[in-house]
Design an enzyme around this catalytic site. Structure first.
Site, PDB file in Angstrom:
ATOM      1  N   ASP A  91      65.617  18.453  -6.073  1.00  0.00           N
ATOM      2  CA  ASP A  91      66.831  17.710  -6.403  1.00  0.00           C
ATOM      3  C   ASP A  91      68.076  18.564  -6.223  1.00  0.00           C
ATOM      4  O   ASP A  91      69.076  18.363  -6.865  1.00  0.00           O
ATOM      5  CB  ASP A  91      66.724  17.217  -7.847  1.00  0.00           C
ATOM      6  CG  ASP A  91      66.308  18.350  -8.787  1.00  0.00           C
ATOM      7  OD1 ASP A  91      66.105  19.478  -8.281  1.00  0.00           O
ATOM      8  OD2 ASP A  91      66.192  18.110  -9.992  1.00  0.00           O
ATOM      9  N   ARG A 120      48.989  46.265  38.223  1.00  0.00           N
ATOM     10  CA  ARG A 120      47.832  47.124  38.483  1.00  0.00           C
ATOM     11  C   ARG A 120      47.053  46.604  39.705  1.00  0.00           C
ATOM     12  O   ARG A 120      45.830  46.563  39.710  1.00  0.00           O
ATOM     13  CB  ARG A 120      46.908  47.200  37.269  1.00  0.00           C
ATOM     14  CG  ARG A 120      46.155  48.516  37.194  1.00  0.00           C
ATOM     15  CD  ARG A 120      45.014  48.492  36.200  1.00  0.00           C
ATOM     16  NE  ARG A 120      44.489  49.824  36.023  1.00  0.00           N
ATOM     17  CZ  ARG A 120      43.228  50.097  35.711  1.00  0.00           C
ATOM     18  NH1 ARG A 120      42.372  49.144  35.528  1.00  0.00           N
ATOM     19  NH2 ARG A 120      42.821  51.327  35.583  1.00  0.00           N
ATOM     20  N   ASP A 140      44.436  53.348  24.835  1.00  0.00           N
ATOM     21  CA  ASP A 140      44.081  54.309  25.883  1.00  0.00           C
ATOM     22  C   ASP A 140      44.549  55.705  25.515  1.00  0.00           C
ATOM     23  O   ASP A 140      44.270  56.663  26.234  1.00  0.00           O
ATOM     24  CB  ASP A 140      44.695  53.897  27.223  1.00  0.00           C
ATOM     25  CG  ASP A 140      43.813  52.882  27.932  1.00  0.00           C
ATOM     26  OD1 ASP A 140      42.644  52.741  27.526  1.00  0.00           O
ATOM     27  OD2 ASP A 140      44.290  52.222  28.869  1.00  0.00           O
ATOM     28  N   ASP A 157      31.970  53.094  33.071  1.00  0.00           N
ATOM     29  CA  ASP A 157      33.266  52.395  33.041  1.00  0.00           C
ATOM     30  C   ASP A 157      33.635  51.902  34.436  1.00  0.00           C
ATOM     31  O   ASP A 157      32.773  51.752  35.317  1.00  0.00           O
ATOM     32  CB  ASP A 157      34.335  53.336  32.428  1.00  0.00           C
ATOM     33  CG  ASP A 157      35.448  52.588  31.718  1.00  0.00           C
ATOM     34  OD1 ASP A 157      36.389  52.149  32.390  1.00  0.00           O
ATOM     35  OD2 ASP A 157      35.377  52.437  30.482  1.00  0.00           O
ATOM     36  N   ASP A 158      34.891  51.671  34.646  1.00  0.00           N
ATOM     37  CA  ASP A 158      35.442  51.079  35.864  1.00  0.00           C
ATOM     38  C   ASP A 158      35.019  51.853  37.128  1.00  0.00           C
ATOM     39  O   ASP A 158      34.868  53.071  37.078  1.00  0.00           O
ATOM     40  CB  ASP A 158      36.970  51.128  35.724  1.00  0.00           C
ATOM     41  CG  ASP A 158      37.681  50.235  36.705  1.00  0.00           C
ATOM     42  OD1 ASP A 158      37.005  49.640  37.555  1.00  0.00           O
ATOM     43  OD2 ASP A 158      38.916  50.139  36.611  1.00  0.00           O
ATOM     44  N   LYS A 193      31.712  46.607  27.857  1.00  0.00           N
ATOM     45  CA  LYS A 193      33.135  46.773  27.521  1.00  0.00           C
ATOM     46  C   LYS A 193      33.888  45.743  28.356  1.00  0.00           C
ATOM     47  O   LYS A 193      33.833  45.785  29.590  1.00  0.00           O
ATOM     48  CB  LYS A 193      33.579  48.188  27.867  1.00  0.00           C
ATOM     49  CG  LYS A 193      35.050  48.462  27.609  1.00  0.00           C
ATOM     50  CD  LYS A 193      35.330  49.938  27.861  1.00  0.00           C
ATOM     51  CE  LYS A 193      36.786  50.297  27.785  1.00  0.00           C
ATOM     52  NZ  LYS A 193      37.008  51.654  28.307  1.00  0.00           N
ATOM     53  N   TRP A 194      34.554  44.811  27.684  1.00  0.00           N
ATOM     54  CA  TRP A 194      35.276  43.717  28.362  1.00  0.00           C
ATOM     55  C   TRP A 194      36.752  44.102  28.414  1.00  0.00           C
ATOM     56  O   TRP A 194      37.442  44.075  27.403  1.00  0.00           O
ATOM     57  CB  TRP A 194      35.066  42.419  27.589  1.00  0.00           C
ATOM     58  CG  TRP A 194      35.739  41.198  28.151  1.00  0.00           C
ATOM     59  CD1 TRP A 194      37.044  41.043  28.482  1.00  0.00           C
ATOM     60  CD2 TRP A 194      35.114  39.937  28.418  1.00  0.00           C
ATOM     61  NE1 TRP A 194      37.286  39.777  28.944  1.00  0.00           N
ATOM     62  CE2 TRP A 194      36.116  39.069  28.912  1.00  0.00           C
ATOM     63  CE3 TRP A 194      33.814  39.453  28.289  1.00  0.00           C
ATOM     64  CZ2 TRP A 194      35.853  37.742  29.260  1.00  0.00           C
ATOM     65  CZ3 TRP A 194      33.559  38.124  28.632  1.00  0.00           C
ATOM     66  CH2 TRP A 194      34.569  37.284  29.120  1.00  0.00           C
ATOM     67  N   ASP A 195      37.204  44.445  29.607  1.00  0.00           N
ATOM     68  CA  ASP A 195      38.574  44.917  29.770  1.00  0.00           C
ATOM     69  C   ASP A 195      39.478  43.789  30.266  1.00  0.00           C
ATOM     70  O   ASP A 195      38.999  42.744  30.736  1.00  0.00           O
ATOM     71  CB  ASP A 195      38.564  46.085  30.781  1.00  0.00           C
ATOM     72  CG  ASP A 195      39.669  47.097  30.525  1.00  0.00           C
ATOM     73  OD1 ASP A 195      40.639  46.751  29.839  1.00  0.00           O
ATOM     74  OD2 ASP A 195      39.557  48.237  31.025  1.00  0.00           O
ATOM     75  N   MET A 196      40.783  43.985  30.178  1.00  0.00           N
ATOM     76  CA  MET A 196      41.753  42.979  30.650  1.00  0.00           C
ATOM     77  C   MET A 196      43.061  43.732  30.842  1.00  0.00           C
ATOM     78  O   MET A 196      43.739  44.043  29.871  1.00  0.00           O
ATOM     79  CB  MET A 196      41.872  41.898  29.575  1.00  0.00           C
ATOM     80  CG  MET A 196      42.604  40.650  29.962  1.00  0.00           C
ATOM     81  SD  MET A 196      44.394  40.832  29.810  1.00  0.00           S
ATOM     82  CE  MET A 196      44.920  39.165  29.904  1.00  0.00           C
ATOM     83  N   TRP A 215      51.973  50.238  25.677  1.00  0.00           N
ATOM     84  CA  TRP A 215      50.691  50.776  26.113  1.00  0.00           C
ATOM     85  C   TRP A 215      50.580  52.241  25.637  1.00  0.00           C
ATOM     86  O   TRP A 215      51.553  53.000  25.748  1.00  0.00           O
ATOM     87  CB  TRP A 215      50.582  50.696  27.638  1.00  0.00           C
ATOM     88  CG  TRP A 215      49.375  51.406  28.152  1.00  0.00           C
ATOM     89  CD1 TRP A 215      48.086  50.948  28.136  1.00  0.00           C
ATOM     90  CD2 TRP A 215      49.332  52.724  28.709  1.00  0.00           C
ATOM     91  NE1 TRP A 215      47.247  51.896  28.642  1.00  0.00           N
ATOM     92  CE2 TRP A 215      47.977  53.012  29.004  1.00  0.00           C
ATOM     93  CE3 TRP A 215      50.297  53.694  28.971  1.00  0.00           C
ATOM     94  CZ2 TRP A 215      47.574  54.215  29.565  1.00  0.00           C
ATOM     95  CZ3 TRP A 215      49.892  54.894  29.527  1.00  0.00           C
ATOM     96  CH2 TRP A 215      48.543  55.148  29.823  1.00  0.00           C
TER      97      TRP A 215
END
Ligand code: DGJ
Length: 738
Positions: A51, A442, A547, A365-366, A475-478, A198
């Protein structure tokens, strides 16, 4: 736990220490009454400000706009007079943009809703929980909005979600659907957020809120390095161990929006949800849209109380993996040891040395697929590079498992390189806008995961690998953010749905992975820690946090992360010095202690280490196995703050950090202290501990001397740690109840 006071038309959601209350007003609107320390179940009408019109003396319903602009709305809409930030917005078939939600009915039930296709908290039979569902309606369009509120018997958290059904006869476009909005009566808050970049994720920012809107968000297609989808509102006096702390996070990994708005009448509207910018969702008659869950935590025990509440809730009710309660294998990842430059022989040598030291999981890894000798090719072509790995992955996997270790593999399923067979065959599978240059990042593009055929094609490749080689860990990277949002499969009217459809596609593929291979240990990663969010915890019990493996920087990154994410989810490794990110040298022992404040593992060339370093690895692994249950299942108390801790004004460059994990029964605790910078001729420090049983006597060894002390003394007066010789020197010790 949830009560409906029929005469007052009020709802009270109670946990052990918290009350959240709302009411149905005379006009059928839903108003927020209270959120904070637990109250008895009672009529709270006296607290409702309904009110108080801002610039006329009249009362409702004469001055509706004033009413709308000041009411503490539970789920505020746009276009009808509430000029603060809305939680819900639409555009109807004629282009009109107002809506007005009123109460239809409610139900209270045991358990909680399952959110199809989205990560969500869940119930188990041993933990009672209740849900309040409120059905609201926008009559002219026929849109029905269900607000859900779940409380847990073992947590001071409230989990909210929002579901929209189009029960009308015409399509309607949703332009914003936040997951939670709350109008707090108070105005004196500090807002704590986590910002970064990053390799510099989750830095702490705490500032008093001021009139206007204070926002963090992401429009990058990932929760982001730049801001975490989390914030806390704190009383100005709130410290680590006392004072009010209201924490908010979203169980979602894509674009988000989080805001605190200090309004004209000094209430604070706090909100979190999918970022409304560049978002729209067309809802045909009969269709439904589900917004992600938001988690709201209240603690009167400061930042520490708030964090432990998030940790426990996520551990018990969000992380599904079988691994959550198991000791994770100590891993070695070859990334910082070799980057792209390896062959079978080099990897076998690394694995053999690692196995001899007691390391249990070898992660490739990669760089193992296509012809990927740098980051400019082959994403999307998930077939082993025969040049580096003759005979494919099997000879390496066999060698690794033959050494008694498990084998793990890196993947970046959402990406495609321009130089790949996949892209050459299906250029339109990448997210893009026709006739507009595609921005590279990248050297890669993002696959349009809103399309099932794209996900199927990637899934077929992943499954072929997992069915042919004994892979225990992924390892699921993005590694890039999204640009030029366009899908060849969506009509013009639905292009703004792509951000969210992309996330649903990512979740779909992760769901396939973890349900087809339930024993697999999945670690999420996104160029380091860009998807360090609660959404990912539903699929992976651990996430690579940055990283940057420099221990000194990790103190800050891990402190920031621990504000809302469980330390057992924090991917943390010992790496080589000088550190690849900073060039800094840190004692090997401290690198181990800092990595043990997370999942623990190694990321260096073990074949190049000295005898002493190898001995230290053996010792660290033994320590990890002895104490990792405390990090996983104990309660974490932060004792220092790497952003501010120094002894006194005269010692500006002395810094330290410390933390302790205490078992639930308080019989055991793991204490770690890091002296960030050394100072000559300094006295010892007393670090007050926390979480111990005050009446219990604890045994511990410091400086090779066995000591015993009452929990109360250790907590009130502190444990005395000596002045150590050198920067980043540290102490770790176990306290056991006598
Ligand atoms: C980014 C990750 O954070 C690193 O750990 C590593 O996997 C690289 N990507 C590989 O490209």
């Amino acid at each position: 736990m949830i009560h409906y006071l029929e005469a007052a038309r009020q709802f009270q959601c109670n946990t052990v220490n918290m009350t959240y209350a709302l009411a149905i007003t005379d006009g059928g609107y839903l108003a927020h009454i209270y959120w904070g320390k637990r109250l008895p179940v009672t009529d709270l009408t006296s607290l409702l400000r309904l009110d108080e019109n801002p610039f006329t003396p009249s009362v409702n319903p004469r001055d509706r706009a004033c009413f709308f602009d000041t009411t503490p709305f539970e789920y505020p809409c746009s276009g009808t007079g509430d000029y603060r930030e809305a939680a819900f917005g639409i555009e109807d078939i004629d282009g009109y943009r107002a809506c007005d939600l009123t109460y239809v009915c409610h139900r209270i039930y045991d358990g909680k809703p399952v959110l199809d296709g989205l990560p969500h908290t869940f119930s188990d039979i041993s933990t009672p929980m209740q849900t309040l569902e409120l059905l609201l309606e926008d009559q002219p369009t026929g849109l029905q909005v269900t607000l859900s509120y779940t409380v847990f018997s073992d947590s001071d958290a409230l989990v909210r979600s929002v579901k929209i059904c189009n029960m009308g006869t015409a399509p309607c476009t949703l332009t914003r659907v936040l997951s939670c909005s709350v109008d707090l009566d108070e105005d004196r808050f500090d807002m704590l957020t986590l910002y970064g970049s990053w390799a510099r994720e989750r830095q702490v920012n705490r500032l008093p809120i001021r009139h206007g809107k204070q926002r963090i968000d992401s429009l990058r297609g990932e929760s982001s390095h730049q801001y975490s989808p989390f914030f806390a509102l704190l009383s100005p006096q709130t410290t680590e161990s006392c004072g009010d702390a209201y924490g908010f996070t979203l169980i979602y990994s894509g674009n988000f929006f989080a805001q605190a708005e200090l309004t004209q009448h000094c209430s604070t509207r706090a909100q979190i949800g999918i970022n409304p910018e560049d978002f729209a969702w067309v809802l045909q008659p009969g269709e439904m849209f589900q917004a992600p869950e938001a988690v709201m935590v209240y603690s009167a025990k400061g930042l520490g109380g708030m964090s432990r509440c998030f940790h426990t809730l996520f551990h018990r009710h969000l992380i599904r993996s079988e691994w959550k309660d198991k000791a994770r294998p100590v891993l070695i990842n070859n990334w910082e040891a070799t980057y792209f430059h390896f062959d079978l022989e080099k990897l076998k040598k690394l694995a053999a040395e690692a196995a001899a030291l007691g390391i249990e999981l070898f992660v490739l890894d990669d760089g193992w697929f296509g012809h990927r000798d740098s980051d400019n090719s082959s994403l999307g072509d998930w077939t082993p590079d025969e040049k580096k790995l003759p005979g494919g992955l099997k000879p390496l996997a066999d060698a690794v498992t033959g050494l008694g270790m498990q084998f793990g593999l890196w993947l970046e399923p959402e990406m495609v390189s321009p130089d790949s067979d996949l892209f050459r065959a299906h250029t339109d599978w990448a997210i893009q806008i026709p006739h507009r240059p595609m921005t590279l990042c990248r050297e890669q593009y993002v696959l349009d995961f809103s399309r099932e055929e794209v996900r199927d094609a990637i899934w077929t490749q992943i499954k072929a690998i997992l069915d042919s080689v004994p892979v225990s860990y992924i390892k699921w990277d993005m590694n890039r953010q999204l640009t030029e949002l366009g899908s060849a499969a969506l009509p013009a009217s639905r292009q703004k749905e792509l951000w969210h459809r992309y996330m649903l596609g990512v979740y779909d593929l992760m769901e396939r992975l973890v349900t087809t291979y339930p024993e697999l240990l999945l670690e999420n990663c996104s160029g380091g820690g860009a998807r360090f969010d609660a959404g990912m915890l539903y699929y992976s019990p651990q996430i690579w946090s940055s990283d940057n493996t420099d221990s000194r920087d990790r103190l800050r990154i891990q402190y920031g992360a621990s504000l809302f994410m469980p330390p057992s989810a924090m991917g943390a490794h010992v790496s080589i010095c000088p550190n690849h990110a900073t060039g800094r040298n840190t004692p090997f022992e401290t690198r181990g202690f800092v990595a043990m404040n997370g999942t623990f593992g190694y990321e260096l060339d073990v074949t190049q280490l000295s005898h002493e370093e190898k001995e230290m690895i053996r010792h660290q692994i033994q320590q990890y196995h002895q104490y990792s249950h405390l990090v996983r299942n104990g309660l974490q108390y932060r004792l220092g703050n790497p952003f501010v801790c120094s002894d006194c004004a005269a010692q500006m460059h002395t810094g330290w950090d410390a933390w302790i994990y205490v078992s639930e029964d308080q019989s055991e605790a793991l204490f770690t202290y890091v002296q960030i910078t050394a100072e000559a001729n300094m006295r010892s420090r007393k670090i007050p501990l926390a979480g111990l049983a005050p009446d219990a006597v604890y045994l511990y060894t410091i400086n090779n001397r066995q000591q015993e002390q009452l929990g109360a003394v250790l907590m009130q007066c502190g444990i005395r740690v000596p002045n150590l010789w050198g920067d980043m020197k540290s102490i770790q010790l176990i306290l056991t109840k006598k």
